[in-house]
Structure formats: C-alpha cells, structure tokens
Design a protein around this motif. Structure first.
Motif: not given
Length: 302
Positions: A209-217, A167-178
């Motif tokens: 993830x730009x290093x992986x864009x435009x390549x066969x998945x 989809x080309x959407x952003x991936x947001x890394x989220x961490x939780x603790x507690x």
C-alpha cells in the motif's frame, strides 16, 4: 496436515524451517474457544494450510479474507491460531446478543460491528486500538457472504484500508475455500460434516500500500486501496482453486441497483399495460354502445 506440539511447532520462513516461539497468552475465554473449536476442526475436517510464514508472529496487523460460508470464521480462527496469533474478528453485532455464544465471543475479545447505527464507528475505533496494542485483527471487507455466482470475492468496504493507513500496520491477504462444502452460502441450512471436507487456507505476502501512504485519507484513496486489497485476496483464492480470478470483481451494490432498476421498469411497464387495457376496454364499450355495465343505451335517452 500434521501439527507439532503447542510449544515446538515449526514453520517455514524464507525456505528454511525455524522453531516457532510459544503461543501467546490466550486467557480463559479464548482458551475455552480453542478447547472447543480445535478438536472439532481436527476431527471433522481436513486442513490444507499454506502461507503461514507470511503471517507476522508479533506486532499489530490486519488480515483480510473472503467470506464464502457461515462456517469460515471457524476455519479462519483455527488457521490464525496455528500461526501463533490470537485473532480478533469483526463480526455482526447480532451474534454478540445470543445468550451463550455472545458471552463467549465478547469475553474472547472479538469485535461487534453495528451497521447503520450510531455505534457503527465503535468497531473501527476498537480495531484501531487493538492494532496499536499489537494485536491481530481480522476483517471481512465484503461485509457479507459473497454473492458472486462463482464464489469469487466481491468488491470490499474500506474499513481494512483505513485501519492500515492510519496505523501503518501490514495487511495480510488470506483466502479460504472449502467451508462452503460444509455449510452452503445460501439456500440450504444443512450442515454436511461427513465425509470430511478439506479446508484450504492460504496467506499471501503483505499487500503493498506504499502508493497510498503519506496522502490525505479521502474516500477515493480508500476505495482505490481497497480495490488493491481485494484483488490480492482474489489472487490468493485463485492459487487455492487453481483458476484465474476475474479481472473485475462482483459489485453487490451495482448488482442490487440493476435489479431494482429492472423491478421498477417492470412495475412501470405493468402499470402502463393495465392502463392501456382499461382504455381499450372503454373504447370497445363505447363502440358497442354500452354504458360500461354491459347495458345498451337507448337511442331516445341519449
């Protein structure tokens, strides 16, 4: 942590406070979830929510997070709601079959994951469709609560990377603790709400993830992208814990394979020992001149 009113809460963007827009339309069922979960979280927990400026306010996106407790979906859902987004979490299909809870979370737009079945791809298609409609989809790449002895994220499954690259959407890394202090990951089923525990959540900048864009998945590409994603989640958790994350993440499949190999090796050794014991007993019986039942054989009958 303090919160403003629903319509006038502020966020920090690029170092400056800017007024956020109104919350998205939530519908009856998600509104019911908010009406239950938000007061509960405010009464029984404390919040240390960071990085909300990194969560896009509009547009399709995927957020990925670590899984430390059965309680953390409530924490993550509350956090994303405070980011002015409606979360659509992928969850185990068994939860959707519960009489009351299943009806609520299904009607609230959450996505069931059917593992190892003909419907397994349905969750992926639903997630892609949601992102393409501009929604906020949440994925637990580990697929289960972490088995890492120190509570760090494990290696992940490739679903989030596949959704993002398609989809080309952003991936947001989220961490939780507690959350694990409220409901332990494994072992005790006791819920410890009091004294109030602090739920710590942080969202990082989008994963590059730009290093992986435009390549066969391919599978290899997806695994490499997933490794980048999971290390970003681990980095954010390191910020919350004020610790350096491990360089190599815990691999549950390898760990289980090693455990199985050890169990197989032990079973094989035990079988050999039993066989050796039987042979030794026979040798002793023959040496003593007995017939195996403890009766000495008569010389004349032999």
């Amino acid at each position: 942590m303090t919160y403003g009113s629903d319509e006038h809460q502020e966020a920090v963007v690029n170092g400056q406070r800017t007024a956020e827009g109104p919350r998205p339309r939530r519908g009856f069922w998600f509104g019911l979830v908010v009406a239950i979960v938000k007061p509960f979280m405010l009464i029984f927990t404390k919040q240390d929510f960071r990085g909300r400026e990194n969560v896009p306010r509009t547009g399709g996106m995927v957020f990925v997070t670590n899984h430390i407790s059965h309680f953390d979906p409530f924490v993550l859902g509350f956090y994303i709601w405070e980011c002015r987004r409606i979360p659509r979490l992928l969850g185990k299909a068994s939860l959707f079959k519960l009489p009351i809870v299943g009806r609520i979370i299904t009607s609230a737009g959450q996505i069931p994951v059917y593992r190892d079945s003909a419907e397994a791809a349905d969750a992926f298609r639903a997630a892609v469709a949601a992102v393409e409609k501009g929604e906020c989809v949440g994925v637990y790449p580990e697929g289960t609560i972490t088995r890492d002895p120190e509570g760090w994220p494990m290696t992940g499954k490739t679903g989030a990377a596949r959704i993002a690259l398609l989809t080309g959407c952003p991936v947001i890394p989220i961490a939780n603790w507690g959350a694990q202090e409220v409901f332990a990951s494994y072992g005790s089923l006791r819920i410890r709400l009091l004294p109030r525990k602090t739920m710590r959540v942080i969202a990082g900048e989008p994963v590059d993830l730009s290093a992986f864009e435009g390549q066969p998945i391919t599978n290899q590409l997806l695994h490499e992208a997933t490794e980048v994603i999971m290390h970003r989640v681990a980095d954010e958790l390191g910020v919350l814990r004020a610790e350096a994350p491990p360089k190599e993440l815990f691999d549950l499949r390898k760990h289980q394979a090693m455990q199985q190999a050890e169990a197989d090796g032990k079973a094989e050794a035990d079988e050999k020992n039993r066989a050796a014991g039987t042979d030794s007993a026979g040798d002793r019986e023959r040496a003593a001149g007995t017939d195996g039942a403890g009766n000495r054989e008569d010389e004349e009958t032999r």
